[in-house]
Design a protein around this motif. Structure first.
Motif, PDB file in Angstrom:
ATOM      1  N   UNK A 327      -5.056   0.996   2.244  1.00 42.33           N
ATOM      2  CA  UNK A 327      -3.897   0.103   2.313  1.00 42.33           C
ATOM      3  C   UNK A 327      -3.738  -0.508   3.705  1.00 42.33           C
ATOM      4  N   UNK A 328      -3.853   0.343   4.713  1.00 41.55           N
ATOM      5  CA  UNK A 328      -3.765  -0.177   6.083  1.00 41.55           C
ATOM      6  C   UNK A 328      -5.173  -0.397   6.608  1.00 41.55           C
ATOM      7  N   UNK A 329      -5.517  -1.624   6.793  1.00 37.85           N
ATOM      8  CA  UNK A 329      -6.844  -1.991   7.282  1.00 37.85           C
ATOM      9  C   UNK A 329      -6.680  -2.943   8.459  1.00 37.85           C
ATOM     10  N   UNK A 330      -7.785  -3.305   9.058  1.00 41.17           N
ATOM     11  CA  UNK A 330      -7.730  -4.281  10.152  1.00 41.17           C
ATOM     12  C   UNK A 330      -7.115  -5.587   9.671  1.00 41.17           C
ATOM     13  N   UNK A 331      -7.383  -5.917   8.420  1.00 38.51           N
ATOM     14  CA  UNK A 331      -6.869  -7.157   7.837  1.00 38.51           C
ATOM     15  C   UNK A 331      -5.379  -7.083   7.516  1.00 38.51           C
ATOM     16  N   UNK A 332      -4.884  -5.889   7.121  1.00 41.35           N
ATOM     17  CA  UNK A 332      -3.502  -5.768   6.645  1.00 41.35           C
ATOM     18  C   UNK A 332      -2.534  -5.223   7.687  1.00 41.35           C
ATOM     19  N   UNK A 333      -3.025  -4.789   8.841  1.00 43.14           N
ATOM     20  CA  UNK A 333      -2.160  -4.141   9.832  1.00 43.14           C
ATOM     21  C   UNK A 333      -1.013  -5.047  10.274  1.00 43.14           C
ATOM     22  N   UNK A 334      -1.328  -6.301  10.572  1.00 45.60           N
ATOM     23  CA  UNK A 334      -0.288  -7.219  11.045  1.00 45.60           C
ATOM     24  C   UNK A 334       0.782  -7.421   9.968  1.00 45.60           C
TER      25      UNK A 334
END
Length: 381
Positions: A327-334
């Motif tokens: 769920x928390x990835x480099x893409x979704x962190x922001x």
């Protein structure tokens, strides 16, 4: 109507000439029927003593399920099924045709076809019994040039039963397809049928279904066109969702089938089984690489915000968080930082500390465990 029994002639020793006249009168009110000839009546093994008492919603579901299964089996669109409600009449009109003699028998072969919702082959008979028990006489089935009117024996027979009587009529019908006709002024029954097709069954043009959010492995997520949602399993409504989300599980799953195979009335979809369906959605309906920016996950996060902002949860969100590890990835962190940022009296959020969610593996996590537990206790205070 039946007070002078001694002087009323009975045909086949089952139905009186007065009843036939009443039934013919009702058949003449069915759109498309122009000519009616009585053929014969037969006594069914089903009776009013049958321990079934479907309410209006269950009757509606069974009747429309037969129309739906008939349409699907003969390659018609479910959208071609029409519900016509007049002041004293309800008509379910479908494009498919079938041999009305099938209604006389309990049991069927639908269970062998994954596209069919029916399993036991009892729905039409149970609906007729339940309608008569509700005080609605003479349910009518029409297919092409034949009609059946179902009634109940006037009196109990020698073994204390009041069997159903099937009266067969040859008709001239100007309309194709089949019909189920209920003659009633009961508002509860009319209300149940008003939006019955869209409330109970999934099909592409269902007006409840909005924008497609995501689809994977035979499981689809849609926005709902109303304030609440529905979870469909194998085409049938299996429960409500308290957020505007439609879930459609197309394939059958063994653990669900093991439960419903013993549940003739499809009452088994309690919260426990709904949780199992949520588990199927999270484990099989989302690719393992998906993160919080997935359109379906993002929609669920935002539609449940009013819950988690106040320290409450949602079983679907919980299941997704437990099964979708990325769920928390480099893409979704922001996106997640923005979604969960402090606001007003809320200074921030914290989550459970467990190796399962950690990006630190093995001994490194265990070396930090005392510090993690200390921080957990601080947050809990």
């Amino acid at each position: 109507m039946r007070k002078n029994k001694d002087i009323v002639k009975k045909i086949d020793n089952l139905i009186s000439t007065t009843e036939i006249k009443e039934q013919v009168k009702l058949l003449k009110k069915v759109p498309g029927i122009k000519k009616i000839n009585y053929n014969y009546s037969v006594e069914s093994s089903a009776s009013l003593n049958w321990g079934v008492d479907y309410d209006a919603s269950f009757i509606c579901r069974e009747v429309l399920q037969n129309a739906r299964d008939g349409a699907v089996s003969q390659n018609f669109s479910v959208a071609e099924i029409k519900t016509i409600i007049k002041s004293g009449q309800i008509i379910i009109q479908g494009p498919s045709v079938y041999n009305l003699k099938l209604l006389f028998y309990i049991g069927g072969n639908k269970a062998q076809d994954d596209q069919q919702l029916g399993f036991w082959g009892e729905g039409s008979i149970i609906s007729a019994v339940s309608l008569i028990k509700l005080g609605v006489d003479y349910p009518i089935f029409v297919s092409n040039e034949e009609a059946i009117v179902i009634s109940a024996a006037e009196e109990e027979n020698e073994i204390g039963m009041r069997p159903l009587i099937y009266s067969f009529y040859k008709i001239k019908n100007n309309e194709n397809g089949s019909k189920f006709v209920i003659n009633t002024y009961k508002e509860t029954i009319k209300e149940a049928f008003k939006n019955g097709l869209e409330d109970h069954f999934f099909w592409d043009q269902n007006p409840h279904i909005g924008e497609l959010l995501y689809s994977y492995n035979g499981i689809s997520f849609y926005k709902s066109n109303s304030e609440s949602g529905i979870i469909f399993y194998n085409g049938l409504n299996r429960g409500d969702i308290d957020i505007p989300l439609i879930l459609n599980i197309e394939k059958k799953y063994k653990k669900i089938e093991n439960k419903i195979s013993k549940d003739r009335d499809r009452n088994s979809f309690n919260q426990d089984l709904r949780s199992q369906l949520y588990g199927i959605v999270a484990q099989s309906g989302l690719h393992y690489r998906e993160d919080a920016t997935n359109p379906a996950i993002k929609f669920i996060l935002e539609e449940t915000k009013h819950l988690w902002r106040n320290g409450k949860g949602h079983p679907l969100l919980s299941t997704i968080c437990n099964h979708v590890w990325n769920l928390r990835s480099e893409n979704s962190s922001a996106y997640l930082d923005q979604l969960f940022k402090p606001s007003g009296s809320i200074k921030g959020y914290f989550s459970e500390s467990t190796p399962r969610y950690s990006r630190i593996y093995g001994s490194r996590y265990w070396e930090l465990e005392p510090k993690i537990f200390s921080l957990d206790r601080k947050y809990e205070k």
